[in-house]
Design a protein around this motif. Structure first.
Motif, PDB file in Angstrom:
ATOM      1  N   PRO A 140       0.814  -1.230   0.000  1.00 31.39           N
ATOM      2  CA  PRO A 140       0.000   0.000   0.000  1.00 31.39           C
ATOM      3  C   PRO A 140       0.841   1.271   0.000  1.00 31.39           C
ATOM      4  O   PRO A 140       0.472   2.250  -0.652  1.00 31.39           O
ATOM      5  CB  PRO A 140      -0.819  -0.119   1.287  1.00 31.39           C
ATOM      6  CG  PRO A 140      -0.855  -1.564   1.591  1.00 31.39           C
ATOM      7  CD  PRO A 140       0.460  -2.093   1.140  1.00 31.39           C
ATOM      8  N   LEU A 141       1.978   1.257   0.707  1.00 28.15           N
ATOM      9  CA  LEU A 141       2.833   2.451   0.732  1.00 28.15           C
ATOM     10  C   LEU A 141       3.447   2.720  -0.639  1.00 28.15           C
ATOM     11  O   LEU A 141       3.540   3.875  -1.067  1.00 28.15           O
ATOM     12  CB  LEU A 141       3.929   2.286   1.785  1.00 28.15           C
ATOM     13  CG  LEU A 141       3.463   2.363   3.243  1.00 28.15           C
ATOM     14  CD1 LEU A 141       4.605   2.049   4.195  1.00 28.15           C
ATOM     15  CD2 LEU A 141       2.886   3.747   3.552  1.00 28.15           C
ATOM     16  N   VAL A 142       3.865   1.669  -1.322  1.00 29.04           N
ATOM     17  CA  VAL A 142       4.392   1.846  -2.677  1.00 29.04           C
ATOM     18  C   VAL A 142       3.311   2.390  -3.597  1.00 29.04           C
ATOM     19  O   VAL A 142       3.550   3.287  -4.422  1.00 29.04           O
ATOM     20  CB  VAL A 142       4.958   0.520  -3.223  1.00 29.04           C
ATOM     21  CG1 VAL A 142       5.321   0.645  -4.699  1.00 29.04           C
ATOM     22  CG2 VAL A 142       6.186   0.091  -2.423  1.00 29.04           C
ATOM     23  N   SER A 143       2.092   1.874  -3.453  1.00 30.11           N
ATOM     24  CA  SER A 143       0.981   2.360  -4.265  1.00 30.11           C
ATOM     25  C   SER A 143       0.715   3.842  -4.010  1.00 30.11           C
ATOM     26  O   SER A 143       0.529   4.627  -4.951  1.00 30.11           O
ATOM     27  CB  SER A 143      -0.279   1.542  -3.961  1.00 30.11           C
ATOM     28  OG  SER A 143      -1.391   2.020  -4.693  1.00 30.11           O
ATOM     29  N   ILE A 144       0.707   4.234  -2.738  1.00 32.72           N
ATOM     30  CA  ILE A 144       0.491   5.645  -2.399  1.00 32.72           C
ATOM     31  C   ILE A 144       1.597   6.507  -2.996  1.00 32.72           C
ATOM     32  O   ILE A 144       1.328   7.566  -3.588  1.00 32.72           O
ATOM     33  CB  ILE A 144       0.440   5.826  -0.870  1.00 32.72           C
ATOM     34  CG1 ILE A 144      -0.811   5.149  -0.293  1.00 32.72           C
ATOM     35  CG2 ILE A 144       0.427   7.308  -0.503  1.00 32.72           C
ATOM     36  CD1 ILE A 144      -0.825   5.099   1.221  1.00 32.72           C
ATOM     37  N   PHE A 145       2.839   6.059  -2.868  1.00 33.55           N
ATOM     38  CA  PHE A 145       3.958   6.865  -3.360  1.00 33.55           C
ATOM     39  C   PHE A 145       3.908   7.053  -4.870  1.00 33.55           C
ATOM     40  O   PHE A 145       4.065   8.182  -5.369  1.00 33.55           O
ATOM     41  CB  PHE A 145       5.290   6.234  -2.959  1.00 33.55           C
ATOM     42  CG  PHE A 145       6.475   6.939  -3.537  1.00 33.55           C
ATOM     43  CD1 PHE A 145       6.849   8.196  -3.078  1.00 33.55           C
ATOM     44  CD2 PHE A 145       7.212   6.366  -4.568  1.00 33.55           C
ATOM     45  CE1 PHE A 145       7.938   8.867  -3.632  1.00 33.55           C
ATOM     46  CE2 PHE A 145       8.292   7.026  -5.128  1.00 33.55           C
ATOM     47  CZ  PHE A 145       8.660   8.277  -4.654  1.00 33.55           C
ATOM     48  N   VAL A 146       3.697   5.967  -5.618  1.00 28.90           N
ATOM     49  CA  VAL A 146       3.705   6.109  -7.081  1.00 28.90           C
ATOM     50  C   VAL A 146       2.506   6.936  -7.545  1.00 28.90           C
ATOM     51  O   VAL A 146       2.608   7.691  -8.530  1.00 28.90           O
ATOM     52  CB  VAL A 146       3.728   4.728  -7.768  1.00 28.90           C
ATOM     53  CG1 VAL A 146       5.016   3.990  -7.444  1.00 28.90           C
ATOM     54  CG2 VAL A 146       2.515   3.887  -7.388  1.00 28.90           C
ATOM     55  N   ASN A 147       1.377   6.814  -6.843  1.00 34.18           N
ATOM     56  CA  ASN A 147       0.222   7.645  -7.206  1.00 34.18           C
ATOM     57  C   ASN A 147       0.517   9.125  -6.973  1.00 34.18           C
ATOM     58  O   ASN A 147       0.193   9.980  -7.813  1.00 34.18           O
ATOM     59  CB  ASN A 147      -1.007   7.227  -6.406  1.00 34.18           C
ATOM     60  CG  ASN A 147      -1.554   5.877  -6.825  1.00 34.18           C
ATOM     61  OD1 ASN A 147      -1.251   5.384  -7.912  1.00 34.18           O
ATOM     62  ND2 ASN A 147      -2.345   5.270  -5.975  1.00 34.18           N
ATOM     63  N   ILE A 148       1.132   9.427  -5.829  1.00 32.09           N
ATOM     64  CA  ILE A 148       1.495  10.821  -5.541  1.00 32.09           C
ATOM     65  C   ILE A 148       2.508  11.333  -6.558  1.00 32.09           C
ATOM     66  O   ILE A 148       2.396  12.455  -7.066  1.00 32.09           O
ATOM     67  CB  ILE A 148       2.047  10.944  -4.108  1.00 32.09           C
ATOM     68  CG1 ILE A 148       0.943  10.688  -3.082  1.00 32.09           C
ATOM     69  CG2 ILE A 148       2.657  12.327  -3.873  1.00 32.09           C
ATOM     70  CD1 ILE A 148       1.444  10.641  -1.650  1.00 32.09           C
ATOM     71  N   TYR A 149       3.477  10.495  -6.884  1.00 33.64           N
ATOM     72  CA  TYR A 149       4.506  10.920  -7.835  1.00 33.64           C
ATOM     73  C   TYR A 149       3.906  11.187  -9.216  1.00 33.64           C
ATOM     74  O   TYR A 149       4.284  12.158  -9.890  1.00 33.64           O
ATOM     75  CB  TYR A 149       5.605   9.858  -7.933  1.00 33.64           C
ATOM     76  CG  TYR A 149       6.795  10.301  -8.754  1.00 33.64           C
ATOM     77  CD1 TYR A 149       7.679  11.252  -8.260  1.00 33.64           C
ATOM     78  CD2 TYR A 149       7.028   9.784 -10.020  1.00 33.64           C
ATOM     79  CE1 TYR A 149       8.762  11.677  -9.005  1.00 33.64           C
ATOM     80  CE2 TYR A 149       8.105  10.198 -10.773  1.00 33.64           C
ATOM     81  CZ  TYR A 149       8.973  11.143 -10.258  1.00 33.64           C
ATOM     82  OH  TYR A 149      10.041  11.565 -11.009  1.00 33.64           O
ATOM     83  N   LEU A 150       2.972  10.338  -9.643  1.00 32.97           N
ATOM     84  CA  LEU A 150       2.310  10.582 -10.923  1.00 32.97           C
ATOM     85  C   LEU A 150       1.466  11.849 -10.869  1.00 32.97           C
ATOM     86  O   LEU A 150       1.385  12.594 -11.865  1.00 32.97           O
ATOM     87  CB  LEU A 150       1.433   9.385 -11.302  1.00 32.97           C
ATOM     88  CG  LEU A 150       2.153   8.121 -11.759  1.00 32.97           C
ATOM     89  CD1 LEU A 150       1.150   7.035 -12.110  1.00 32.97           C
ATOM     90  CD2 LEU A 150       3.042   8.397 -12.972  1.00 32.97           C
ATOM     91  N   MET A 151       0.845  12.104  -9.734  1.00 37.54           N
ATOM     92  CA  MET A 151       0.062  13.333  -9.610  1.00 37.54           C
ATOM     93  C   MET A 151       0.948  14.561  -9.758  1.00 37.54           C
ATOM     94  O   MET A 151       0.514  15.593 -10.284  1.00 37.54           O
ATOM     95  CB  MET A 151      -0.657  13.355  -8.256  1.00 37.54           C
ATOM     96  CG  MET A 151      -1.783  12.336  -8.135  1.00 37.54           C
ATOM     97  SD  MET A 151      -2.443  12.201  -6.456  1.00 37.54           S
ATOM     98  CE  MET A 151      -3.345  13.730  -6.329  1.00 37.54           C
ATOM     99  N   MET A 152       2.200  14.474  -9.314  1.00 39.34           N
ATOM    100  CA  MET A 152       3.124  15.599  -9.437  1.00 39.34           C
ATOM    101  C   MET A 152       3.523  15.860 -10.884  1.00 39.34           C
ATOM    102  O   MET A 152       4.088  16.907 -11.193  1.00 39.34           O
ATOM    103  CB  MET A 152       4.381  15.348  -8.601  1.00 39.34           C
ATOM    104  CG  MET A 152       4.106  15.223  -7.115  1.00 39.34           C
ATOM    105  SD  MET A 152       3.303  16.692  -6.442  1.00 39.34           S
ATOM    106  CE  MET A 152       2.865  16.119  -4.795  1.00 39.34           C
ATOM    107  N   GLN A 153       3.260  14.886 -11.774  1.00 36.54           N
ATOM    108  CA  GLN A 153       3.580  15.070 -13.189  1.00 36.54           C
ATOM    109  C   GLN A 153       2.503  15.867 -13.934  1.00 36.54           C
ATOM    110  O   GLN A 153       2.711  16.284 -15.065  1.00 36.54           O
ATOM    111  CB  GLN A 153       3.751  13.708 -13.877  1.00 36.54           C
ATOM    112  CG  GLN A 153       4.759  12.781 -13.222  1.00 36.54           C
ATOM    113  CD  GLN A 153       6.172  13.309 -13.302  1.00 36.54           C
ATOM    114  OE1 GLN A 153       6.549  13.970 -14.268  1.00 36.54           O
ATOM    115  NE2 GLN A 153       6.969  13.029 -12.275  1.00 36.54           N
TER     116      GLN A 153
END
Length: 629
Positions: A561-574
């Motif tokens: 779940p933490l990896v999922s949260i991180f990659v989602n946040i990182y994509l949102m920053m794009q």
């Protein structure tokens, strides 16, 4: 007095909705196997007009590496889909993320998910209307766009379209009127629409691999020097302006990730599978496998379309508004243009109707719960439709289709979807470490009367010992099952991790623009944040998990779940700053509605204010809402 007010206000924000008990006769019968779920998922996820986004991403963002963008988005979607599957397993009802979060996480959390669940539905439908306008316009020689651009040109910020698209507006209003009059979703028309979509995708892929040229993936400056004359780098991508720096990935790793953020929209729909746990046969296997297989099938289709376009047409020559005629001109059957274009247009219109048919359900459910204005629950006397909810959703969708560009609408869908998936992953992370919760009204009454909490009383009577053992309890919990204290520790640590991940994502985005240079000033900050994230993650890992039996549990907790949260946040920053501005305005409006109206008019608030002897009936909140919320 102030502390008491703050405490009461905080309690209102985390109020949970209790499920109405249902008879066994009303409980859904498990009948969906893995194949049924895959067909359901592909039908929901295989979006119409993927070539429009593939063309725009290839030309402006990622080049031929759009294939990699779709792959990255697919992998990240799988993580979110697995989290969604466990989230649905916590609530034994078919429903949506809005219902599940209201039951398990609380009112404010549910409102954020519900309000941002409306956003992808509205923007996705507006995007389909805008795409239909592009398709129809190309079919008649671009006369509509030329006339509208001359008459209703928008000289406003770049996030708006170059002209007001009244054709898209009229299409949305027409569908809205049909829904108000009682037009229902046709299963036959939906099947035909999916069939046409598959035929168009197959035609594009076959044409691309038969007529394609691998040289188009190896373009150099010499190949398109003439195209660079007078061009400006309006997207700020560097290299050769709009053409990038050549090769398979002309816009580099940054372009691939930006493309993945946009392409993520095309995997929106995995929740349609994850919320079918109570209807699935052998759900602990069929749910995760159907999610993985569905995403893989859609990835093959999307990557095949992207490969076909970039093989047949050099990426810098793609017409992003309607690239379909370009690939047809390279095919062996030129009359296919009209067949494919008309078929695609019919498919788009069918999808608009299907999406708009589901959209008012979520609005109606939130209004019925009192979180949105009660007037939205009014039903048309003669047709029996949710007339006010339909018209509200239709008018908002029409305005979006009128003013915004297709790519901006897709970006808004992506950022809303990524936020919802992040909140779902956060919920899964937190819930697994909480003590048992009462989800049903009957269970709640019994627990309150007969089940005291033995774990907390000794701690409450010994505040000195509790304070002195805080650090020890972080690493060596005193209980093997979750307690209120361990649950609060996980909730606080998870919230801190989200904050650290947001900061780290912002730093990585800035760092990537410098090519991840080793001597950058961002390096020590990124390393420090990583160490903090690892340390807090270990604290969560040390806490006891709830042994409740669920038909599916996310593996490798808390890591996945933490990896999922991180990659989602990182994509949102794009996502572009213009999209973030619109997204921010949307949420400001939402919070004004919630704090100005919803928090005082919700059913949970009214239930608490009723005297104990009241026997007033509460409407059933478990009516299935749109699966895409």
């Amino acid at each position: 007095m102030l502390c008491q007010f703050v405490h009461q206000f905080g309690q209102k924000l985390i109020r949970k909705q209790l499920l109405e008990p249902i008879d066994e006769s009303e409980r859904p019968v498990a009948h969906l196997n893995t194949l049924n779920l895959v067909i359901l998922g592909v039908g929901r996820m295989l979006k119409a007009g993927v070539y429009l986004v593939a063309g725009a991403v290839a030309k402006y963002i990622a080049g031929p590496a759009t294939i990699i963008s779709f792959l990255v988005a697919a992998l990240f979607s799988m993580l979110s889909g697995l989290c969604y599957a466990e989230f649905g397993a916590w609530v034994p009802r078919s429903g949506s993320a809005y219902l599940y979060s209201y039951v398990t996480m609380g009112q404010l959390y549910a409102f954020v998910i519900g309000w941002n669940g409306i956003l992808p539905l509205v923007m996705g439908t507006a995007g389909l209307a805008r795409a239909s306008s592009y398709i129809f316009d190309s079919l008649i020689g671009n006369h509509i766009s030329q006339a509208l651009q001359e008459t209703f040109s928008l000289h406003l910020p770049y996030s708006l379209a170059t002209y007001a698209d009244f054709f898209a507006l009229g299409l949305v209003l027409l569908m809205t009127g049909l829904l108000v009059l009682g037009a229902h979703e046709s299963i036959l028309v939906t099947k035909i629409s999916i069939g046409i979509n598959i035929l168009v995708l197959i035609f594009i892929i076959v044409t691309g691999f038969v007529k394609g040229d691998l040289h188009n993936w190896k373009l150099t400056e010499q190949d398109y020097k003439l195209n660079t004359s007078g061009s400006r780098d309006i997207y700020g991508l560097g290299g050769l302006g709009l053409l990038g720096s050549g090769g398979f990935a002309p816009f580099g790793f940054e372009g691939i990730l930006q493309g993945a953020a946009t392409c993520f929209y095309y995997y929106f729909g995995v929740d349609g599978i994850a919320t079918k746990g109570v209807e699935a046969l052998n759900p602990h296997r069929s749910i995760p496998w159907s999610i993985v297989i569905t995403i893989f099938i859609c990835f093959l289709a999307y990557s095949g379309v992207s490969a076909a376009f970039t093989l047949v047409v050099p990426y810098h020559q793609i017409q992003p508004h309607d690239p379909l005629p370009q690939i047809i001109l390279h095919s062996w059957w030129l009359p296919a243009r009209y067949f494919m274009t008309i078929g695609t247009l019919c498919n788009f219109i069918s999808r608009i109707h299907s999406t708009m048919f589901r959209m008012p359900s979520l609005i109606y459910m939130m209004a019925e719960d009192g979180l949105l204005f009660r007037v939205l629950t009014r039903i048309h006397v003669h047709t029996g439709t949710h007339a006010v909810a339909i018209m509200s959703a239709g008018n908002l969708t029409g305005i979006m289709a009128l003013l915004f560009r297709f790519t901006d609408l897709v970006d808004l869908v992506a950022v809303g979807t990524l936020l919802i998936y992040s909140l779902v992953a956060f919920s899964v992370l937190v819930l697994r470490y909480q003590p048992d919760q009462n989800l049903s009204k009957n269970e709640n009454t019994e627990e309150e009367i007969e089940m005291p909490d033995p774990e907390e009383r000794p701690l409450d009577s010994e505040p000195e010992a509790r304070n002195s053992n805080i650090l020890k309890s972080l690493w060596f919990p005193i209980s093997t099952i979750p307690t209120r204290k361990s649950g609060q520790i996980v909730y606080g640590c998870a919230s801190l991790l989200v904050l650290l991940m947001i900061i780290l994502s912002l730093i990585l985005v800035q760092w990537s623009s410098q090519g991840f240079s080793g001597d950058s000033e961002y390096t020590p900050v990124a390393v420090l944040l990583l160490l903090l994230i690892i340390g807090v993650t270990v604290i969560i890992w040390r806490q006891p998990q709830n042994p409740i039996p669920l038909y599916f549990k996310v593996p490798a907790l808390p890591l996945l779940p933490l990896v999922s949260i991180f990659v989602n946040i990182y994509l949102m920053m794009q996502i572009t700053s213009g999209t973030w501005a619109i997204f921010g305005i949307w949420n400001v409006i939402g919070f004004l509605i919630y704090f100005g109206y919803g928090i005082r008019h919700s059913l949970e608030e009214n239930d608490e204010q009723q005297p104990p002897t009241s026997t007033s009936q509460t409407p059933d909140k478990n009516t299935p809402s749109p699966e895409s919320s």
